[in-house]
Scaffold this active site. Structure first.
Site, PDB file in Angstrom:
ATOM      1  N   HIS A   1       0.825  -1.213   0.000  1.00  0.00           N
ATOM      2  CA  HIS A   1       0.000   0.000   0.000  1.00  0.00           C
ATOM      3  C   HIS A   1       0.858   1.261   0.000  1.00  0.00           C
ATOM      4  O   HIS A   1       0.353   2.355   0.239  1.00  0.00           O
ATOM      5  CB  HIS A   1      -0.894   0.043   1.238  1.00  0.00           C
ATOM      6  CG  HIS A   1      -1.721  -1.181   1.434  1.00  0.00           C
ATOM      7  ND1 HIS A   1      -2.505  -1.703   0.444  1.00  0.00           N
ATOM      8  CD2 HIS A   1      -1.868  -2.001   2.507  1.00  0.00           C
ATOM      9  CE1 HIS A   1      -3.126  -2.790   0.906  1.00  0.00           C
ATOM     10  NE2 HIS A   1      -2.744  -2.991   2.142  1.00  0.00           N
TER      11      HIS A   1
ATOM     12  N   HIS B   1      -6.488  -4.511  -1.505  1.00  0.00           N
ATOM     13  CA  HIS B   1      -5.725  -5.754  -1.380  1.00  0.00           C
ATOM     14  C   HIS B   1      -5.824  -6.577  -2.643  1.00  0.00           C
ATOM     15  O   HIS B   1      -5.703  -7.797  -2.615  1.00  0.00           O
ATOM     16  CB  HIS B   1      -6.222  -6.575  -0.189  1.00  0.00           C
ATOM     17  CG  HIS B   1      -6.068  -5.849   1.095  1.00  0.00           C
ATOM     18  ND1 HIS B   1      -7.036  -4.987   1.564  1.00  0.00           N
ATOM     19  CD2 HIS B   1      -5.047  -5.803   1.989  1.00  0.00           C
ATOM     20  CE1 HIS B   1      -6.621  -4.464   2.709  1.00  0.00           C
ATOM     21  NE2 HIS B   1      -5.431  -4.935   2.984  1.00  0.00           N
TER      22      HIS B   1
END
Ligand SMILES: Nc1ncnc2c1ncn2[C@@H]1O[C@H](COP(=O)(O)OP(=O)(O)O)[C@@H](O)[C@H]1O
Ligand SMILES: Nc1ncnc2c1ncn2[C@@H]1O[C@H](COP(=O)(O)OP(=O)(O)O)[C@@H](O)[C@H]1O
Ligand SMILES: [Mg+2]
Ligand SMILES: [Mg+2]
Ligand SMILES: [Mg+2]
Ligand SMILES: [Mg+2]
Lengths: 334, 223, 334, 223
Positions: free
Chosen positions: A56, A216
């Site tokens: 991320h 994700h």
């Protein structure tokens, strides 16, 4: 799908090593590289600690520094950090003001941070704040909204408040209030490719988009025909406006965030569309941020975040910040 | 003889680790359908950390409960993810259950299955029908209790445990997820087996092979 | 290949519109949207004007603001802006100190800026600076090195110098000196896809990389086997070190730049590798910048820039800057 | 009669614009091989800007040289790229050449080809063999001069111009580029025709169709 990496199992560590080397003026590894902390801590200030899976970037490590986080823990790709990492962050950064753990609302993250908090509670004053801003997941009864790009808005505002001397309890309350004011929706034109797998987590046809994606690489809420930026922005903005409900008051911060594989020119195009749509709905866009801040590896996608803030909260947004990924305001005061 | 029971446990973890690693790709693919495509990776990583930690200890001077404690912390520190805290808590509860009686008797084995299930449930706040690993573990624990109640032998108890877990795992296909990442998919999670339930079956089957094989008591496992 | 756009022929305009809306505190369109200028100009300061094709965002528009450019002109995708745009920039920003046109070394850009300079020369004091840092093109006899990511380093240093009162002539000389000190090499794992075409400008096999690429989606100097980040970084750093020659002295700035489709985590991994390689060659990395600054649409690629600076030039790098894409230092002084 | 010569020129630009736009994809593909894949786009854009600008003027009150001036500024402001300044300068030089004699005679036509070539050369600082549009324009200008020297008629002059341009464009295949983006490719530019040379042939062929057709003097072109 190729990546700029050597081996899947060393990718996260190599990337973090480069990151720390590039920003050694701001931050450093804590012992055994379990977490990354600010170079200098402010005694007595409640420490803000966050963390989550790798993949991320720049979230969360890019937000360690004056005016934002004190420490960040990185797990494997899309995988919560472990309790011993979080414990190391608590032990390194608690200078007497206690610690606020900012946890994105995922079962894995919650359980790992909880175990760390349990292990630390005898020696540290620890509070947990769960953040969830993804309106696509707002109908998940038991689990509630996921934490996505809006997380960085919460981290920025709480970071500024902590710098001004707000107490641990008050920070936690402010965080809880913010959860009602921040709304995000994401869309992808191409899935993320996980290093271990070397193929996208989902495959879309040439005219398809995945709407309501998280960070994700997981599939979104539904697959739809992609007929251009305008329709995609419309779908996202409508959903955000619907979720805002009674919070849809005057002024807002608009964040358009790239999910990793989207170039700046496309992000600005989406920003322009989203801004017009929100303005047409009566929202004044008082602050803006466009860039790649909360990613899903190399996903070709965009998320739109609307944060309906009050004047005090805008002031927290404007306050100086000096991190790897967000930097503004006077640095002398840092 | 702490050594012999401890060796069995250590062998059990080796077996789980091998079989999970063998099925890594299938588990990851299951997670790819409704999660983030890493379940095979996280589970394999976790159990490999457990076995490498166990390889370092002197089995002759370690109690079975200590093996579970070591497994808990090794798994937890290696994995992160949902499964780290879930199985770490499961192993801790198993250790507590064994502390009263370290022999690893049939009753102890049943108690381990029950304690692990209780640990997973406590940590994850899930229940039957949430489409998680609990849909394998809860039926398995029930089967263990049932077998103890009717005084079944090792092989009968373990077959009923594994059978219950398999049935439970298969049933997850027709569930809508309410916990874990898959919960955000809503109806889209229908039709896919939960990866955590699938790996639970692998674990329980490896436990069965450890405890239910005729000469298992004498067997010496590679450490 | 899908993009976040509506129509190919409106993409650049829509994206720029979003960009200006997002940064209205810093910059604005000049009349008829021919260029983008700072909101407030500093009377008497030489104006720094740059520009080039679209598709390289945030270059150059993202560098308009205090401490860097006064105006930037954007052409069609990968296409020089036209003389009338450049003329508009000159007319809007020349407050008496004359104008320095910073032009990347491409035939198209040179000719368009030249025609603008010719048209302006009766009324304005105009100097041209051609920038070229791409070592992959250093053997092109007649044309010389292309301007790629190193352009932004030149713009930053000249911008700071102009802010401190350096004259137009001196700025031009400094720019010429910098051209000898800045070295860039790029690599791509996937070509750029031009909006009109909707397919990549070149197609690579699963184990191929294109090395020595520019920023217009064009093929690079050669196609090679891609065997991972380390070998790619090695090939680039070796070439840069070879090009440095006698300029390879003590301290340098290392810029690792994403070409549009490369996520931050991979950029930092490349940064870590490049830094180790340069350090092993005796170069001290005194400053660092990692991010997506000079793009080739959505190309999955990275460029590495080494700028061998002296202490005065490092001070120019450190000086305050307040633009959309680069921001640091005290803003009160801005 | 400025109107008639002006109409021919305006028709010429319409024809060029149509034929370039028809070949847009081929030109872009050629540029894709050794450049940045936009040559068809830039050329089509440029000539469409020229024709739409010319559509606005009163042809009866405009001199041929003015048509070229208008074309120069329309092309320049529409295109950018390398081709903008190159053709804008070419058109300006053509305008200067026509100013002496606005009739658009055969000699004027040859002078236009020569002036355009000189303009391209002046602006781009290129020469024969650089693998650019000049490898079509320079032979074309030479052919125009040759035809004038031997007093050839319109159709002979124009066929020799176009033939020379075609031969020149084909020859670029075996050249290594020394100007333009392709110069950075070095040896890799070998084997591909230069897109600018290819479009030069299209332009010259459209000029031939305008000036060399038997009844061209009477023809009325759509504006
Ligand atoms: N709250 C929970 N209770 C029980 N099991 C859970 C819970 N959350 C997730 N799980 C299980 O974890 C599995 C996913 O594990 P894994 O992929 O390793 O972790 P992550 O979801 O963090 O990527 C799911 O398939 C599910 O069986
Ligand atoms: N210096 C120059 N002199 C003559 N022709 C040139 C020069 N530079 C480029 N060209 C021509 O321009 C063509 C490319 O045009 P185009 O693709 O429209 O512009 P750009 O290269 O800016 O994308 C080349 O094929 C070549 O024929
Ligand atoms: Mg995971
Ligand atoms: Mg998973
Ligand atoms: Mg071009
Ligand atoms: Mg071109």
């Amino acid at each position: 799908m190729k990546k700029f990496m050597n081996r899947a199992d060393t990718m996260v560590a190599e990337s973090l090593e480069g990151f720390v080397a590039a920003h050694e003026d701001i931050l450093m590894f804590c012992p055994q590289r379990k977490c990354i902390t600010r170079r200098s801590l402010k005694p007595g200030k409640p420490a803000l600690i966050s963390g989550g899976g790798a993949g991320h970037e720049p979230l969360h490590v890019g937000f360690v520094g004056h005016g934002m986080l004190d420490a960040a823990c990185t797990g494997h790709i899309f995988t919560s950090p472990t309790p011993d990492q979080i414990l190391a962050a608590i032990e390194t950064t608690d200078t007497g003001g206690g610690c606020l753990l900012i946890v994105k609302n995922y079962d894995g993250d919650i359980m790992n941070f909880e175990m760390a908090a349990e292990a630390a509670k005898d020696r540290h004053d620890v509070e947990m704040l769960f953040v969830g801003d993804d309106v696509a997941s707002r109908h998940s009864k038991k689990t509630g909204k996921r934490g996505v790009a809006g997380t960085m808005v919460t981290e920025k505002l709480l970071g500024a408040a902590a710098e001004r001397g707000m107490s641990l309890q008050a920070l936690r309350s402010l965080g809880t209030e913010l959860a009602e004011r921040i709304f995000t929706m994401g869309v992808a034109l191409r899935g993320a490719s996980v290093p271990e797998l070397r193929r996208p987590t989902f495959t879309l046809g040439p005219d398809e988009m995945e709407i309501g994606v998280g960070i994700h690489g997981e599939a979104g809420r539904s697959r739809q025909v992609y007929s251009g930026a305008e329709a995609a922005a419309r779908a996202m903005c409508d959903e955000i406006l619907a979720a805002c409900g009674s919070h849809l008051t005057g002024r807002a911060l608009l964040l358009v965030n790239g999910l990793g594989g989207t170039p700046p020119a496309e992000l600005y195009l989406m920003y322009g569309l989203a801004r017009r749509m929100f303005e047409a709905a009566g929202v004044e866009i008082a602050r803006s941020l466009v860039g790649t801040f909360v990613t899903s590896l190399d996903m070709q996608g965009v998320s739109i975040t609307l944060a309906v803030l009050n004047e005090g909260q805008f002031a927290l947004w404007d306050a100086p910040v000096h991190t790897a990924a967000l930097r503004w305001g006077n640095e002398e005061r840092c | 003889m702490p050594g012999s029971a401890t060796r069995r446990l250590s062998g059990m973890f080796n077996r789980i680790s091998n079989e999970i690693t063998e099925e890594k790709d299938r588990l990851t693919a299951l997670d790819g359908a409704i999660g983030d495509a890493d379940h095979g990776i996280t589970m394999s990583l976790g159990f490999m950390a457990v076995t490498s930690e166990l390889a370092r200890i002197d089995l002759d001077h370690t109690l079975p409960s200590a093996v579970f404690r070591i497994a808990a912390s090794a798994f937890l520190n290696a994995v992160g993810a949902s499964t780290g805290p879930l199985y770490a808590t499961a192993f801790l509860r198993a250790a507590q259950a064994l502390e009263k009686d370290e022999r690893l008797s049939l009753a102890d084995q049943a108690a381990v299955v029950e304690a692990m299930t209780a640990g997973i449930q406590q940590r994850g706040k899930g229940q039957l029908g949430d489409k998680t690993m609990l849909d394998a573990w809860i039926p398995a624990a029930d089967a263990a209790m049932g077998a103890r109640a009717r005084d079944a032998g090792a092989s009968e108890m373990w077959s009923s445990i594994v059978e219950a877990a398999e049935t439970g795992a298969n049933a997850t296909r027709s569930m809508v997820a309410a916990r874990g990442r898959a919960a955000r998919l809503g109806e889209r999670s229908l039709g896919h087996m939960d990866p955590g339930a699938a790996s639970a079956v692998i674990i329980l089957r490896a436990m069965m092979k450890t405890f239910a094989s005729e000469n298992s008591r004498e067997q010496v496992f590679p450490s």
